[in-house]
Design an enzyme around this catalytic site. Sequence first.
Site, PDB file in Angstrom:
ATOM      1  N   ARG A   1       0.704  -1.080  -0.461  1.00 43.29           N
ATOM      2  CA  ARG A   1       0.034  -0.443  -0.056  1.00 43.29           C
ATOM      3  C   ARG A   1       1.115   1.001  -0.355  1.00 43.29           C
ATOM      4  O   ARG A   1       1.465   1.316   0.741  1.00 43.29           O
ATOM      5  CB  ARG A   1      -0.652  -0.003   1.574  1.00 43.29           C
ATOM      6  CG  ARG A   1      -1.458  -1.229   1.997  1.00 43.29           C
ATOM      7  CD  ARG A   1      -2.829  -1.633   0.529  1.00 43.29           C
ATOM      8  NE  ARG A   1      -3.360  -0.367   0.424  1.00 43.29           N
ATOM      9  CZ  ARG A   1      -4.874  -0.112  -0.966  1.00 43.29           C
ATOM     10  NH1 ARG A   1      -4.322  -1.151  -1.904  1.00 43.29           N
ATOM     11  NH2 ARG A   1      -5.470   0.821  -1.006  1.00 43.29           N
TER      12      ARG A   1
ATOM     13  N   HIS B   1      13.311  -2.347  -1.542  1.00 43.90           N
ATOM     14  CA  HIS B   1      13.071  -2.072  -3.035  1.00 43.90           C
ATOM     15  C   HIS B   1      13.667  -3.154  -4.200  1.00 43.90           C
ATOM     16  O   HIS B   1      14.355  -2.864  -3.503  1.00 43.90           O
ATOM     17  CB  HIS B   1      12.533  -0.639  -3.654  1.00 43.90           C
ATOM     18  CG  HIS B   1      12.180  -0.583  -4.866  1.00 43.90           C
ATOM     19  ND1 HIS B   1      10.490  -0.487  -5.584  1.00 43.90           N
ATOM     20  CD2 HIS B   1      12.479   0.105  -6.250  1.00 43.90           C
ATOM     21  CE1 HIS B   1      10.550  -0.497  -6.624  1.00 43.90           C
ATOM     22  NE2 HIS B   1      11.813  -0.329  -6.552  1.00 43.90           N
TER      23      HIS B   1
HETATM   24  C1  GRF Z   1       9.796  -8.625  -2.179  1.00 44.47           C
HETATM   25  O1  GRF Z   1      10.713  -8.384  -3.530  1.00 44.47           O
HETATM   26  C2  GRF Z   1      10.117  -6.940  -1.926  1.00 44.47           C
HETATM   27  O2  GRF Z   1      10.916  -6.580  -2.200  1.00 44.47           O
HETATM   28  C3  GRF Z   1       8.760  -6.559  -1.944  1.00 44.47           C
HETATM   29  O3  GRF Z   1       8.250  -7.518  -2.561  1.00 44.47           O
HETATM   30  C4  GRF Z   1       8.426  -8.934  -1.874  1.00 44.47           C
HETATM   31  C5  GRF Z   1       8.093  -9.272  -1.130  1.00 44.47           C
HETATM   32  O4  GRF Z   1       8.372 -10.907  -0.536  1.00 44.47           O
HETATM   33  N1  GRF Z   1       8.116  -5.462  -2.663  1.00 44.47           N
HETATM   34  P1  GRF Z   1       8.096 -11.014   0.310  1.00 44.47           P
HETATM   35  O5  GRF Z   1       6.522 -10.879   1.865  1.00 44.47           O
HETATM   36  O6  GRF Z   1       9.064 -10.283   1.763  1.00 44.47           O
HETATM   37  O7  GRF Z   1       8.666 -12.389   0.404  1.00 44.47           O
END
Ligand code: GRF
Length: 197
Positions: free
Chosen positions: A93, A111
């Site tokens: 979000r 990110h």
């Molecule tokens: C990760 O790639 C993070 O960088 C991105 O969403 C993914 C989340 O993965 N924004 P998780 O929920 O930590 O397994």
Amino acid sequence: MKKRVAIFISGGGSNMVSLVRDMQSGDHPAEPVLVLANDAAAGGLKKATELGVPTAVVDHRPFKGDRVAFEDALQAELDKVQPDIICLAGFMRVLTEHFVAPWEGRMLNIHPSLLPKYKGLHTHARALEAGDAEHGVTVHLVTPALDDGPILGQARVPVKDGDTPDELAARVLTQEHVLYPAVLRRFAAGDLTPVYL
Ligand code: GRF
């Protein structure tokens, strides 16, 4: 006194698990006090419970686009546990200035790109389309602008011939699990020197 950390998730929570495990692995300047999801179906909630970390859910859907009211509900959950630091870990979000401004300097995000490249979504496909030889992940301080703010760490991975977005994402995710705990450990100790892996 250990720093108290709240982690925001939306999905599987693999980054959350890597952060919690590191904080629980002995000498660490921080401790996890809450895992908060915007979706009761987020797989990470069960993992947090198994790790002994309290959880909360603030579903964004009943707020029907009223971002300020949603953010006030998030803050109300935080008020109960008084964290010092928020780690956004796959929290899908967008947070507005209303929430971000009071937390500025104390909220981190991960990110999956080498910022300032590829803010927003579909970062792996975009890196492949651009023909980049290298891709990676960034941890940064959150400011009201999306995927912006001072960089606290980056990890690089090679792009291989014939990579699909999923293959590249998996390679990046492995590094996310190394980078984010390394950054949090340093940040919680008061050191803002970026970590480069
Ligand atoms: C990760 O790639 C993070 O960088 C991105 O969403 C993914 C989340 O993965 N924004 P998780 O929920 O930590 O397994």
